[in-house]
Design a protein around this motif. Structure first.
Motif, PDB file in Angstrom:
ATOM      1  N   VAL A   1       0.842  -1.192   0.000  1.00 40.66           N
ATOM      2  CA  VAL A   1       0.000   0.000   0.000  1.00 40.66           C
ATOM      3  C   VAL A   1       0.880   1.244   0.000  1.00 40.66           C
ATOM      4  O   VAL A   1       1.716   1.415   0.892  1.00 40.66           O
ATOM      5  CB  VAL A   1      -0.930   0.025   1.231  1.00 40.66           C
ATOM      6  CG1 VAL A   1      -1.709   1.345   1.307  1.00 40.66           C
ATOM      7  CG2 VAL A   1      -1.897  -1.159   1.194  1.00 40.66           C
TER       8      VAL A   1
ATOM      9  N   ARG B   1      -5.495   0.106  -4.258  1.00 40.96           N
ATOM     10  CA  ARG B   1      -5.130  -0.112  -2.863  1.00 40.96           C
ATOM     11  C   ARG B   1      -4.448   1.092  -2.222  1.00 40.96           C
ATOM     12  O   ARG B   1      -4.368   1.187  -0.998  1.00 40.96           O
ATOM     13  CB  ARG B   1      -4.192  -1.328  -2.739  1.00 40.96           C
ATOM     14  CG  ARG B   1      -4.873  -2.666  -2.950  1.00 40.96           C
ATOM     15  CD  ARG B   1      -3.894  -3.818  -2.803  1.00 40.96           C
ATOM     16  NE  ARG B   1      -3.167  -3.802  -1.537  1.00 40.96           N
ATOM     17  CZ  ARG B   1      -3.667  -4.221  -0.384  1.00 40.96           C
ATOM     18  NH1 ARG B   1      -4.917  -4.654  -0.326  1.00 40.96           N
ATOM     19  NH2 ARG B   1      -2.928  -4.206   0.711  1.00 40.96           N
TER      20      ARG B   1
ATOM     21  N   ASP C   1     -10.017   0.365  -1.806  1.00 40.20           N
ATOM     22  CA  ASP C   1     -10.071  -0.961  -1.181  1.00 40.20           C
ATOM     23  C   ASP C   1     -11.119  -0.923  -0.070  1.00 40.20           C
ATOM     24  O   ASP C   1     -10.918  -0.292   0.965  1.00 40.20           O
ATOM     25  CB  ASP C   1      -8.696  -1.320  -0.615  1.00 40.20           C
ATOM     26  CG  ASP C   1      -8.608  -2.746  -0.103  1.00 40.20           C
ATOM     27  OD1 ASP C   1      -9.491  -3.139   0.689  1.00 40.20           O
ATOM     28  OD2 ASP C   1      -7.666  -3.459  -0.477  1.00 40.20           O
TER      29      ASP C   1
END
Length: 381
Positions: free
Chosen positions: A185, A212, A237
């Motif tokens: 991430v 993400r 996400d």
């Protein structure tokens, strides 16, 4: 994994921010009054303001505010946004939901301290320093080499605080794509986004580049509205968003209803606010550049690419800490020495100080500053 240490910058500001006569190190743009902001409201928001009920708000944030924030992205919708009490809560909870004791994180330095110290309280962290000798460039090869099989987060901040520097769009997109391929991430601190001196260099928001990646935003910096205490995280996400909402139950639970409504007025009027603040920063950059050029044996001015701060070099033989200390004590002019941005992860140059260039009318502070330099027999390099 360590306990959170004292927050050096906030402790420093606790002592000086409201007692120093001239706050010349602020990282936010010039603010507006309540009346000025409310005057920017459209008819629906003005009516909502006048009839606002002061009850609890939704944990995720006001639905209209979240929709308004989402509209600043290309591929984000309202369900991809969680609001917080400022960006700091987003940093704390974002890292807490993403990292555990078996994980590893990479943090680009120098940075706002909590990005480093919160991560260190949770797992092992590697720092990758911007190169001060190359105009604060980020070496992507060095960052890539710092990644491990258990790396979960790469934390970046552009325009950078305290240096005001930017990454190129090509390099930023490559970084996000590289991390995305590995399930990492990218936590992108974008709180100064919108104040790039060249608008063409404005980076695409990370949440638009990856499903993400996290984009952290706030009303405090580029919009100049820190008193609202409204920040947000955008991420496509859904699991990350759900975990952030549950984590918020343990902190503020929900954000202030008046602040959220004022924030949505501000974000709808962001083009107007950003244009004003960008013009102010551009004007101030020339003013500060000319000021420091008057003292070439004491300062090396480094113009920022964006945001409200710059990180000049101090050349005096007494050192930046002593210089900044005597300056505020003798003149009331507040600068932040680079020791406040010291890192446990990487060296940070000790001969720098942060100056804020986002506020109106810096001339009285610079006059007091310049008079002191001329009259004090200041130590030369």
């Amino acid at each position: 994994m360590t306990a959170l240490p004292d927050f050096r910058l906030e402790a420093f500001f606790s002592k000086w921010e409201f007692t120093a006569r001239y706050h010349l190190s602020a990282s936010d743009a010039q603010t507006v009054t309540m009346a000025e902001l409310v005057a920017m409201a459209d008819d629906s928001d003005r009516a909502a303001w006048e009839s606002l009920d002061l009850g609890y708000t939704q944990t995720h944030g006001d639905p209209v505010l979240r929709k308004t924030i989402a509209e600043t992205f290309d591929g984000v919708d309202a369900d991809d946004v969680v609001c917080f009490a400022g960006a700091q809560e987003g940093v704390l909870l974002g890292l807490q939901v993403l990292l555990g004791p078996d994980d590893h994180a990479v943090v680009v330095t120098p940075c706002y301290q909590s990005a480093e110290t919160v991560a260190l309280s949770l797992c092992e962290v590697t720092g990758v320093a911007l190169n001060a000798d190359a105009d604060w460039a980020l070496d992507l090869d060095e960052l890539t080499a710092a990644l491990r099989p258990n790396t979960r987060v790469v934390y970046v901040n552009f325009p950078n605080n305290p240096t005001g520097k930017l990454l190129s769009q090509k390099d930023f997109a490559a970084l996000v794509a590289f991390c995305d391929e590995r399930g990492i991430v990218v936590f992108s601190d974008e709180v100064h986004r919108g104040l790039e001196l060249d608008p063409a260099r404005t980076l695409t928001q990370a949440a638009d580049l990856s499903p993400r990646a996290i984009s952290l935003g706030v009303t405090s910096k580029a919009l100049g509205l820190p008193g609202l205490r409204v920040g947000w995280i955008a991420c496509r996400d859904k699991e990350i968003i759900a975990r952030l909402e549950r984590a918020k139950h343990y902190t503020t639970i929900c954000t202030s209803a008046p602040s959220e409504l004022l924030a949505r007025i501000a974000i709808k009027a962001r083009d107007r606010l950003l244009a004003r603040n960008r013009a102010l920063v551009s004007e101030n950059q020339e003013i500060f550049g000319a000021f420091f050029a008057e003292f070439p044996d004491l300062f090396e001015w480094s113009a920022p690419d964006g945001g409200c701060v710059a990180f000049p070099r101090y050349l005096g033989s007494d050192g930046a800490d002593d210089f900044c200390g005597r300056l505020v004590e003798q003149t009331g002019v507040l600068l932040v020495p680079s020791s406040i941005f010291a890192s446990d992860l990487t060296p940070v140059p000790t001969d720098r100080f942060r100056v804020g260039i986002g506020r109106a009318d810096p001339e009285p502070a610079l006059h007091a500053f310049g008079t002191w330099l001329r009259e004090s027999g200041h130590p030369r390099a």
